[in-house]
Design an enzyme around this catalytic site. Structure first.
Site, PDB file in Angstrom:
ATOM      1  N   ARG A 172     -34.866   6.174 -24.993  1.00  0.00           N
ATOM      2  CA  ARG A 172     -35.529   7.236 -24.227  1.00  0.00           C
ATOM      3  C   ARG A 172     -34.501   8.251 -23.730  1.00  0.00           C
ATOM      4  O   ARG A 172     -34.760   9.458 -23.724  1.00  0.00           O
ATOM      5  CB  ARG A 172     -36.317   6.650 -23.056  1.00  0.00           C
ATOM      6  N   CYS A 230     -34.673   7.312 -13.293  1.00  0.00           N
ATOM      7  CA  CYS A 230     -35.287   6.532 -14.373  1.00  0.00           C
ATOM      8  C   CYS A 230     -36.488   7.316 -14.870  1.00  0.00           C
ATOM      9  O   CYS A 230     -36.439   8.533 -14.970  1.00  0.00           O
ATOM     10  CB  CYS A 230     -35.663   5.138 -13.873  1.00  0.00           C
TER      11      CYS A 230
END
Length: 275
Positions: A172, A230
């Site tokens: 990611r 995050c």
């Protein structure tokens, strides 16, 4: 005080005349709802807290799990029996993300004695209960600001002036895949530091010296400040907790990638390098 506690240490403390308040924060991204698991069996005395409804505000421009209103959060904690001067222990199903979110919120709002059960429910080898406790109301009153918090602009600046860690999975970070948010990639200048590398196969945190060595390799030595983000501020809290275990203070960008990527004016970097 260590920010984590072993199951055996908790068992000893729970037998004292004034045991810690115990919170069950089981949660999984996308479900199923943790309350079902809680009702099927939890550590005796634990009070269930809903991450989506009680440890986060409504999803929107501030991200998928923005910080809750402090007063509303305080009311949730008081209903759970949390007092200003009573220890609190938090656990989840074992991943540690949800427990770390509760830990961070309590510490950020001024509670001084909060620990995460290392390894979560899987580490507990005692009996389970299906009884729902009804604790007396606590007296905890939030005073936000006890831990450092970043907004998007501060996170962008820190990526250049200090060290900003991206706690998401490496794919990611690189932008290879993005299963949740509208854009893949990372904040320019951020360093990839997947949360999964903070724990062993049993879900327990690696020893403090191992974590310290890991974060040193990522660049924590000699920088004025360390920050973490995050996807939506949940697993990032777990990385802040891991840093605390290693003795390294760190700020959390609570809006994280879900807030950053929702603003088309903010730059996006891709690939394995910070850029």
């Amino acid at each position: 005080m260590k920010p984590i506690i072993s199951a055996s240490e908790y068992a000893n403390e729970s037998a004292k005349a004034r045991p810690p308040v115990l919170l069950d924060v089981r949660w999984q991204l996308g479900g199923p709802h943790g309350r079902t698991d809680y009702e099927a069996g939890h550590i005796p005395g634990a009070v269930f807290v809903d991450l989506d409804a009680e440890l986060a505000g409504a999803a929107g421009s501030r991200g998928r799990h923005p910080l809750p209103d402090p007063e509303e959060f305080g009311a949730v904690m008081r209903r759970a029996g949390v007092c200003q001067d009573t220890p609190v222990v938090v656990y989840d199903g074992g991943q540690g993300w949800a427990a770390a979110r509760a830990w961070w919120l309590l510490r950020w709002t001024g509670h001084a004695d909060v620990r995460v059960l290392d390894g979560g429910l899987a580490a507990w080898d005692g009996d389970l209960s299906t009884e729902t406790p009804a604790p007396a109301d606590g007296d905890f009153r939030p005073a936000p600001g006890a831990l450092p918090l970043l907004d998007a602009d501060a996170a962008a600046a820190l990526a250049r002036s200090g060290l900003l860690l991206d706690a998401r999975a490496a794919e990611r970070y690189r932008g290879d895949v993005e299963p949740i948010d509208p854009v893949g990639g990372h904040i320019p200048g951020a360093v990839s530091a997947p949360t999964s590398e903070n724990t062993g196969g049993d879900g327990r945190f690696l020893p403090a010296e191992v974590l310290a060595a890991r974060f040193k390799e990522l660049g924590t030595d000699g920088v004025p400040e360390v920050g973490v983000y995050c996807g939506s501020g949940v697993s990032g809290a777990h990385e802040v907790l891991a840093l605390a275990v290693a003795g390294i203070p760190a700020a959390l960008y609570a809006g994280s990638w879900s807030e950053w990527s929702a603003d088309a004016s903010r730059p996006v970097a891709t690939g394995p390098d910070p850029q």
